[in-house]
Design an enzyme around this catalytic site. Structure first.
Site, PDB file in Angstrom:
ATOM      1  CB  THR A 155      -0.908   0.023   1.256  1.00  0.00           C
ATOM      2  OG1 THR A 155      -1.415   1.350   1.446  1.00  0.00           O
ATOM      3  CG2 THR A 155      -0.170  -0.368   2.525  1.00  0.00           C
ATOM      4  CD  GLU A 190      -2.019   5.178   4.935  1.00  0.00           C
ATOM      5  OE1 GLU A 190      -1.577   5.234   6.084  1.00  0.00           O
ATOM      6  OE2 GLU A 190      -2.503   6.165   4.359  1.00  0.00           O
ATOM      7  CE1 TYR A 249      -3.855  -1.665   6.065  1.00  0.00           C
ATOM      8  CE2 TYR A 249      -2.876   0.379   5.276  1.00  0.00           C
ATOM      9  CZ  TYR A 249      -3.492  -0.834   5.022  1.00  0.00           C
ATOM     10  OH  TYR A 249      -3.747  -1.200   3.722  1.00  0.00           O
TER      11      TYR A 249
HETATM   12  P1  NAP Z   1     -11.486  -4.668   2.599  1.00  0.00           P
HETATM   13  O1  NAP Z   1     -12.670  -4.359   1.744  1.00  0.00           O
HETATM   14  O2  NAP Z   1     -11.428  -4.124   3.978  1.00  0.00           O
HETATM   15  O3  NAP Z   1     -11.371  -6.276   2.685  1.00  0.00           O
HETATM   16  C1  NAP Z   1     -10.531  -6.882   3.616  1.00  0.00           C
HETATM   17  C2  NAP Z   1     -10.745  -8.391   3.549  1.00  0.00           C
HETATM   18  O4  NAP Z   1      -9.843  -9.013   4.470  1.00  0.00           O
HETATM   19  C3  NAP Z   1     -12.143  -8.873   3.914  1.00  0.00           C
HETATM   20  O5  NAP Z   1     -12.525  -9.915   3.035  1.00  0.00           O
HETATM   21  C4  NAP Z   1     -11.962  -9.433   5.316  1.00  0.00           C
HETATM   22  O6  NAP Z   1     -12.869 -10.472   5.638  1.00  0.00           O
HETATM   23  C5  NAP Z   1     -10.556 -10.009   5.189  1.00  0.00           C
HETATM   24  N1  NAP Z   1      -9.917 -10.256   6.473  1.00  0.00           N
HETATM   25  C6  NAP Z   1      -9.690  -9.356   7.474  1.00  0.00           C
HETATM   26  N2  NAP Z   1      -9.067  -9.953   8.497  1.00  0.00           N
HETATM   27  C7  NAP Z   1      -8.910 -11.261   8.165  1.00  0.00           C
HETATM   28  C8  NAP Z   1      -8.347 -12.387   8.806  1.00  0.00           C
HETATM   29  N3  NAP Z   1      -7.828 -12.319  10.042  1.00  0.00           N
HETATM   30  N4  NAP Z   1      -8.353 -13.578   8.155  1.00  0.00           N
HETATM   31  C9  NAP Z   1      -8.890 -13.687   6.930  1.00  0.00           C
HETATM   32  N5  NAP Z   1      -9.462 -12.655   6.264  1.00  0.00           N
HETATM   33  C10 NAP Z   1      -9.455 -11.455   6.872  1.00  0.00           C
HETATM   34  O7  NAP Z   1     -10.143  -4.227   1.872  1.00  0.00           O
HETATM   35  P2  NAP Z   1      -9.874  -3.829   0.335  1.00  0.00           P
HETATM   36  O8  NAP Z   1     -10.073  -2.383   0.155  1.00  0.00           O
HETATM   37  O9  NAP Z   1     -10.553  -4.804  -0.543  1.00  0.00           O
HETATM   38  O10 NAP Z   1      -8.287  -4.046   0.266  1.00  0.00           O
HETATM   39  C11 NAP Z   1      -7.743  -5.314  -0.086  1.00  0.00           C
HETATM   40  C12 NAP Z   1      -6.284  -5.358   0.350  1.00  0.00           C
HETATM   41  O11 NAP Z   1      -5.551  -4.321  -0.311  1.00  0.00           O
HETATM   42  C13 NAP Z   1      -6.042  -5.130   1.841  1.00  0.00           C
HETATM   43  O12 NAP Z   1      -4.939  -5.921   2.206  1.00  0.00           O
HETATM   44  C14 NAP Z   1      -5.685  -3.657   1.948  1.00  0.00           C
HETATM   45  O13 NAP Z   1      -4.898  -3.427   3.082  1.00  0.00           O
HETATM   46  C15 NAP Z   1      -4.910  -3.485   0.658  1.00  0.00           C
HETATM   47  N6  NAP Z   1      -4.916  -2.146   0.060  1.00  0.00           N
HETATM   48  C16 NAP Z   1      -6.098  -1.506  -0.172  1.00  0.00           C
HETATM   49  C17 NAP Z   1      -6.098  -0.265  -0.798  1.00  0.00           C
HETATM   50  C18 NAP Z   1      -7.384   0.476  -1.088  1.00  0.00           C
HETATM   51  O14 NAP Z   1      -7.312   1.686  -1.328  1.00  0.00           O
HETATM   52  N7  NAP Z   1      -8.528  -0.201  -1.114  1.00  0.00           N
HETATM   53  C19 NAP Z   1      -4.879   0.312  -1.181  1.00  0.00           C
HETATM   54  C20 NAP Z   1      -3.693  -0.391  -0.956  1.00  0.00           C
HETATM   55  C21 NAP Z   1      -3.731  -1.627  -0.346  1.00  0.00           C
HETATM   56  P3  NAP Z   1     -14.257 -10.249   6.461  1.00  0.00           P
HETATM   57  O15 NAP Z   1     -15.297 -10.035   5.405  1.00  0.00           O
HETATM   58  O16 NAP Z   1     -14.403 -11.528   7.175  1.00  0.00           O
HETATM   59  O17 NAP Z   1     -14.054  -9.062   7.343  1.00  0.00           O
HETATM   60  O1  G4F Z   2     -10.523   6.819   3.262  1.00  0.00           O
HETATM   61  P1  G4F Z   2      -9.471   6.735   4.302  1.00  0.00           P
HETATM   62  O2  G4F Z   2      -9.865   6.146   5.609  1.00  0.00           O
HETATM   63  O3  G4F Z   2      -8.264   5.941   3.635  1.00  0.00           O
HETATM   64  P2  G4F Z   2      -6.692   5.869   3.929  1.00  0.00           P
HETATM   65  O4  G4F Z   2      -6.389   6.159   5.336  1.00  0.00           O
HETATM   66  O5  G4F Z   2      -5.999   6.674   2.895  1.00  0.00           O
HETATM   67  O6  G4F Z   2      -6.409   4.306   3.696  1.00  0.00           O
HETATM   68  C1  G4F Z   2      -6.917   3.627   2.560  1.00  0.00           C
HETATM   69  O7  G4F Z   2      -5.981   3.712   1.508  1.00  0.00           O
HETATM   70  C2  G4F Z   2      -4.723   3.053   1.776  1.00  0.00           C
HETATM   71  C3  G4F Z   2      -3.845   3.279   0.535  1.00  0.00           C
HETATM   72  O8  G4F Z   2      -3.161   4.492   0.664  1.00  0.00           O
HETATM   73  C4  G4F Z   2      -4.988   1.592   2.034  1.00  0.00           C
HETATM   74  F1  G4F Z   2      -3.810   0.952   2.253  1.00  0.00           F
HETATM   75  C5  G4F Z   2      -5.897   1.438   3.240  1.00  0.00           C
HETATM   76  O9  G4F Z   2      -6.193   0.065   3.439  1.00  0.00           O
HETATM   77  C6  G4F Z   2      -7.199   2.180   2.962  1.00  0.00           C
HETATM   78  O10 G4F Z   2      -7.866   1.529   1.908  1.00  0.00           O
HETATM   79  O11 G4F Z   2      -8.873   8.188   4.593  1.00  0.00           O
HETATM   80  C7  G4F Z   2      -8.385   9.006   3.569  1.00  0.00           C
HETATM   81  C8  G4F Z   2      -8.058  10.385   4.128  1.00  0.00           C
HETATM   82  C9  G4F Z   2      -7.211  10.380   5.410  1.00  0.00           C
HETATM   83  O12 G4F Z   2      -6.219  11.358   5.294  1.00  0.00           O
HETATM   84  C10 G4F Z   2      -8.187  10.766   6.506  1.00  0.00           C
HETATM   85  O13 G4F Z   2      -7.603  11.464   7.608  1.00  0.00           O
HETATM   86  O14 G4F Z   2      -9.291  11.012   4.471  1.00  0.00           O
HETATM   87  C11 G4F Z   2      -9.107  11.671   5.717  1.00  0.00           C
HETATM   88  N1  G4F Z   2     -10.445  11.844   6.350  1.00  0.00           N
HETATM   89  C12 G4F Z   2     -10.995  13.043   6.610  1.00  0.00           C
HETATM   90  N2  G4F Z   2     -12.190  12.854   7.218  1.00  0.00           N
HETATM   91  C13 G4F Z   2     -11.261  10.878   6.754  1.00  0.00           C
HETATM   92  C14 G4F Z   2     -12.374  11.511   7.312  1.00  0.00           C
HETATM   93  N3  G4F Z   2     -11.152   9.539   6.690  1.00  0.00           N
HETATM   94  C15 G4F Z   2     -12.195   8.802   7.158  1.00  0.00           C
HETATM   95  N4  G4F Z   2     -12.128   7.463   7.065  1.00  0.00           N
HETATM   96  N5  G4F Z   2     -13.292   9.393   7.746  1.00  0.00           N
HETATM   97  C16 G4F Z   2     -13.426  10.745   7.833  1.00  0.00           C
HETATM   98  O15 G4F Z   2     -14.419  11.243   8.353  1.00  0.00           O
END
Ligand code: NAP
Ligand code: G4F
Length: 342
Positions: free
Chosen positions: A123, A125, A147
């Site tokens: 990520t 992050e 994280y």
């Molecule tokens: P998400 O919607 O939160 O999905 C997370 C998944 O992980 C869910 O299926 C959840 O299952 C499963 N999980 C959580 N804890 C677990 C455990 N202990 N054992 C087995 N399964 C578990 O996340 P996403 O946005 O699809 O992201 C997918 C991956 O990409 C994650 O690793 C995230 O950190 C990474 N990532 C996401 C972004 C982004 O912007 N979306 C960016 C960079 C990296 P349950 O349904 O059972 O909770």
């Molecule tokens: O949507 P966010 O919670 O996503 P964040 O923290 O960027 O993380 C997501 O992207 C990562 C990739 O860079 C993934 F690895 C991670 O798993 C996840 O998918 O927050 C985005 C931004 C932050 O700066 C936060 O402080 O939005 C700002 N924010 C402002 N108000 C808020 C809020 N975030 C959330 N969740 N809720 C608010 O009310």
């Protein structure tokens, strides 16, 4: 026919990846966590096409069994405690799942089928307090949350298994990607869902934290294509996947209101900042310091040049289309809820 194992299949990315792999003719296995009420999450609509295996990233035995059952040729490790804000509340569980969980999965592969190809969901992050703008594969890491720190371990252990055991193990360093299936607590979906409720008259305003944070936002559907491409190369390498555009949370909110036909204007500063509906003068957005984080990632913008050149990857869904799709989807959901409540 190839076999694929997806951890995190019930999540946002897992669901789009499952659809993609099924289209390509894969036999798709997915890890499920046992819940008191059975819940297939985002793959409910394709549950009959998926072979589910009950397992948990914290339980290596269950992962070894999952590898034995699936005999996966490709393993996509998407499971994670993925919400940054919660990682301060549950830092140890986050580390168990997002860091040690990766070693558990890699060991399960090494023991059962070392020739399987492995994708790790790294990520942006990990860049945290960014050391270069834009960020690419050479940018040093500086994570800013439990994280981010846990994910950095997952990233390095993947590289280490590649180098130690000559495994095809690689990471996609993905910048923020959203969709109609994004969890409701993430800022984009929180906004689009609230905008829909405000538009349909069931909510007055939305409360957000840091409006100045900048993110590089793409659509999940484009990003899962990159995951598959990473596992189809001659050798394993890590890639940044991003749009190379960055916008503030404020700009996302403005675009979401606009997609619902509401023009907003912002006034005030810091915790006193608000947004008003230009047509009615009503306050539709307030800042609430409760949503600020102990440490913030202020700016993310990725350079996906390597992926574009070597993988032929490019994103197809623009920022505006992303916002419009999310708002349209939430308007339909809220409309349905209102009808069924009446
Ligand atoms: P998400 O919607 O939160 O999905 C997370 C998944 O992980 C869910 O299926 C959840 O299952 C499963 N999980 C959580 N804890 C677990 C455990 N202990 N054992 C087995 N399964 C578990 O996340 P996403 O946005 O699809 O992201 C997918 C991956 O990409 C994650 O690793 C995230 O950190 C990474 N990532 C996401 C972004 C982004 O912007 N979306 C960016 C960079 C990296 P349950 O349904 O059972 O909770
Ligand atoms: O949507 P966010 O919670 O996503 P964040 O923290 O960027 O993380 C997501 O992207 C990562 C990739 O860079 C993934 F690895 C991670 O798993 C996840 O998918 O927050 C985005 C931004 C932050 O700066 C936060 O402080 O939005 C700002 N924010 C402002 N108000 C808020 C809020 N975030 C959330 N969740 N809720 C608010 O009310």
């Amino acid at each position: 026919m190839k076999n694929a194992l997806i951890t995190g299949i019930t999540g946002q990315d897992g669901s789009y990846l499952a659809e993609l792999l099924l289209e390509k003719g894969y036999k798709v296995y997915g890890l499920m966590r046992r819940k008191s009420v059975v819940d297939y999450g985002n793959v409910d609509h394709i549950k009959d096409k998926i072979h589910f295996i009950y397992a948990d990233m914290q339980d290596i035995v269950s992962l070894i069994t999952a590898m034995k059952i699936s005999q996966a040729d490709e393993v996509y490790n998407l499971a994670a405690q993925s919400f940054v804000a919660t990682s301060w509340d549950t830092p140890c569980t986050t580390a168990d799942i997002d860091a040690i969980g990766v070693t558990n999965m890699l060991e399960a592969i090494r023991i059962v089928k070392p020739e399987a190809r492995f994708y790790q969901a790294s990520t942006s992050e990990m860049f945290g307090k960014v050391q270069a703008i834009p960020q690419d594969e050479t940018t040093p890491f500086y994570p800013r949350s439990p994280y981010g720190v846990a994910k950095l371990y997952g990233h390095w252990i993947t590289k280490n298994y590649r180098e130690s055991y000559d495994m095809y193990a690689c990471s996609g360093i993905l910048f923020n990607h959203e969709s109609e299936r994004r969890g409701l607590e993430f800022v984009t979906r929180k906004i689009t869902h609230a905008v829909a409720r405000i538009k349909l008259g069931v909510q007055d305003y939305v409360e957000l934290g840091n409006l100045d944070a900048k993110r590089d936002w793409g659509h999940s559907k484009d990003y899962v294509r990159a995951m598959w491409l990473l596992l189809q190369q001659d050798h394993a390498e890590d890639y940044v996947i991003a749009t190379n555009e960055t916008r503030t949370v404020r700009e996302f909110a403005e675009a979401a209101f606009k997609a619902a036909g509401i023009e907003v204007e912002f006034e005030g500063e810091g915790v006193n900042e608000i947004a008003k509906d230009k047509a009615t003068g009503k306050v539709v957005l307030k800042v609430n310091p409760d949503f600020f984080r102990p440490a913030e990632v202020e700016l993310l913008i990725g350079n996906p040049a390597k992926a574009e050149k070597e993988l032929g990857w490019e994103r197809e869904i623009s920022f505006n289309e992303l916002v419009e799709r999310m708002v349209k989807n939430d308007l339909a959901i809220v409309e349905k809820e209102i009808k069924s409540a009446n």
